[in-house]
Design a protein around this motif. Structure first.
Motif, PDB file in Angstrom:
ATOM      1  N   ALA A  28      13.563  35.250  51.913  1.00  0.00           N
ATOM      2  CA  ALA A  28      13.695  34.089  50.977  1.00  0.00           C
ATOM      3  C   ALA A  28      14.686  33.042  51.535  1.00  0.00           C
ATOM      4  O   ALA A  28      14.749  31.890  51.039  1.00  0.00           O
ATOM      5  N   PRO A  34       7.070  32.594  53.274  1.00  0.00           N
ATOM      6  CA  PRO A  34       6.066  32.580  51.921  1.00  0.00           C
ATOM      7  C   PRO A  34       6.709  33.053  50.734  1.00  0.00           C
ATOM      8  O   PRO A  34       6.294  32.697  49.621  1.00  0.00           O
ATOM      9  N   THR A  35       7.948  34.144  50.901  1.00  0.00           N
ATOM     10  CA  THR A  35       8.476  34.572  49.827  1.00  0.00           C
ATOM     11  C   THR A  35       9.196  33.547  48.965  1.00  0.00           C
ATOM     12  O   THR A  35       9.488  33.511  47.911  1.00  0.00           O
ATOM     13  N   ARG A  36       9.681  32.202  49.531  1.00  0.00           N
ATOM     14  CA  ARG A  36      10.199  31.126  49.174  1.00  0.00           C
ATOM     15  C   ARG A  36       9.264  30.723  48.034  1.00  0.00           C
ATOM     16  O   ARG A  36       9.604  30.238  46.816  1.00  0.00           O
ATOM     17  N   GLU A  37       8.063  30.415  48.394  1.00  0.00           N
ATOM     18  CA  GLU A  37       7.011  29.937  47.460  1.00  0.00           C
ATOM     19  C   GLU A  37       6.853  30.890  46.130  1.00  0.00           C
ATOM     20  O   GLU A  37       6.698  30.786  44.963  1.00  0.00           O
ATOM     21  N   LEU A  38       6.773  32.251  46.780  1.00  0.00           N
ATOM     22  CA  LEU A  38       6.718  33.548  45.474  1.00  0.00           C
ATOM     23  C   LEU A  38       7.705  33.320  44.588  1.00  0.00           C
ATOM     24  O   LEU A  38       7.752  33.330  43.165  1.00  0.00           O
ATOM     25  N   LEU A  39       8.976  33.221  45.313  1.00  0.00           N
ATOM     26  CA  LEU A  39      10.114  33.167  44.448  1.00  0.00           C
ATOM     27  C   LEU A  39      10.059  31.919  43.389  1.00  0.00           C
ATOM     28  O   LEU A  39      10.585  32.324  42.229  1.00  0.00           O
ATOM     29  N   SER A  40       9.788  30.815  43.750  1.00  0.00           N
ATOM     30  CA  SER A  40       9.651  29.665  42.793  1.00  0.00           C
ATOM     31  C   SER A  40       8.600  29.687  41.761  1.00  0.00           C
ATOM     32  O   SER A  40       8.927  29.442  40.605  1.00  0.00           O
ATOM     33  N   ARG A  41       7.483  30.728  41.970  1.00  0.00           N
ATOM     34  CA  ARG A  41       6.684  31.025  40.921  1.00  0.00           C
ATOM     35  C   ARG A  41       7.254  32.026  39.887  1.00  0.00           C
ATOM     36  O   ARG A  41       7.084  31.880  38.776  1.00  0.00           O
ATOM     37  N   LEU A  42       7.857  32.827  40.457  1.00  0.00           N
ATOM     38  CA  LEU A  42       8.707  34.107  39.610  1.00  0.00           C
ATOM     39  C   LEU A  42       9.845  33.317  38.793  1.00  0.00           C
ATOM     40  O   LEU A  42       9.961  33.784  37.677  1.00  0.00           O
ATOM     41  N   THR A  43      10.502  32.616  39.194  1.00  0.00           N
ATOM     42  CA  THR A  43      11.562  31.829  38.463  1.00  0.00           C
ATOM     43  C   THR A  43      10.919  30.798  37.723  1.00  0.00           C
ATOM     44  O   THR A  43      11.217  29.622  38.148  1.00  0.00           O
ATOM     45  N   ASP A  44      10.315  31.157  36.753  1.00  0.00           N
ATOM     46  CA  ASP A  44       9.541  30.093  35.978  1.00  0.00           C
ATOM     47  C   ASP A  44       9.900  30.557  34.315  1.00  0.00           C
ATOM     48  O   ASP A  44       9.848  31.632  33.981  1.00  0.00           O
TER      49      ASP A  44
END
Lengths: 141, 141
Positions: A28, A34-44
């Motif tokens: 990330a 692509p984990t960068r995008e997943l991370l931004s979804r999880l950090t919500d």
DNA sequence: CAGTATCCCAACGGATACTG
DNA sequence: CAGTATCCGTTGGGATACTG
């Protein structure tokens, strides 16, 4: 750096191997990963409340809305949709009148659960210390 | 529901007591609870990258920017300021030419560290399964 | 009750230029 | 090198009204 998921042809891949594989494939810290995008979804904010709210079995939309005070119906639906698409939550419709819709954590969702709970707990447990730090910071010359 | 931190007059309060106290005082499920705001700060993409990036001692602004590929200098500075104010990071200026600025986790920051790492790790470890779930979701009628 | 669709404002966040 | 300030497009997210 991978841009798409690799097929897992090794049926007997265990958790440790999977983790090792992920460590090699994803990072990330890299901008295009692509984990960068997943991370931004999880950090919500809402994810950190919805996942813990789903502890203890299926919940209806209304129940969740009640539990998570102040969440708008738009954000709740939107959050649940994204979680469903990412395989963290299932949506089950019972065609009655009025229709009943239940949301429940998937096995993958259950794996995320402790992580989300730990953030929420951290905030609640350390709120006082953060307040103290802010007071000190704001009071300095 | 508390709107401000309580003074801790009990000097010998231990971690367990503190936690118990927090459980009674704070609940992020409640709309007006200040932990809601703290939670929204913690659930931030950049925080989830900056805190883990600070593993292994002090880092300079430039080093962090290099490590966290793609972060703008504005967002990095902004994130570091907030973390500093919340008592998670210290900012140390060495007045040389050019000036040297180091950021380091505080004890409080070290307590948050494992939580942030677990999110980042979760994303990296489960990326493939999320991809699979999305493919399935998008492929259905 | 659950969900979709607008409208609309505030915040996020990148690019750029300038200071110590 | 670290930081501030400005501009400005994009997104987040609430309020409201309407459908099955």
């Amino acid at each position: 750096m991978p841009e798409a998921p690799e097929e897992d042809t090794m049926a007997t891949t265990n958790a440790a191997q999977r983790r090792e594989q992920a460590r090699r494939d994803y990072d990330a810290f890299l901008a295009g990963c692509p984990t960068r995008e997943l991370l931004s979804r999880l950090t919500d904010k809402w994810v950190a409340l919805v996942i813990p709210a789903l502890a203890g079995g299926p919940q209806r939309h209304g129940e969740l809305a009640h539990r998570i005070a102040g969440v708008s119906q738009k954000m709740l639906t939107q959050t649940l949709r994204t979680l469903e698409r990412d395989g963290l939550v299932t949506r089950t419709v019972t065609p009655s009148i009025p229709p009943r819709v239940d949301y429940e954590l998937t096995p993958l969702g259950h794996e995320l659960f402790p992580v989300m709970v730990s953030i929420k707990d951290w905030a609640e447990t350390h709120m006082d210390r953060v307040f103290e730090a802010r007071a000190q910071f704001d009071a300095r010359p």
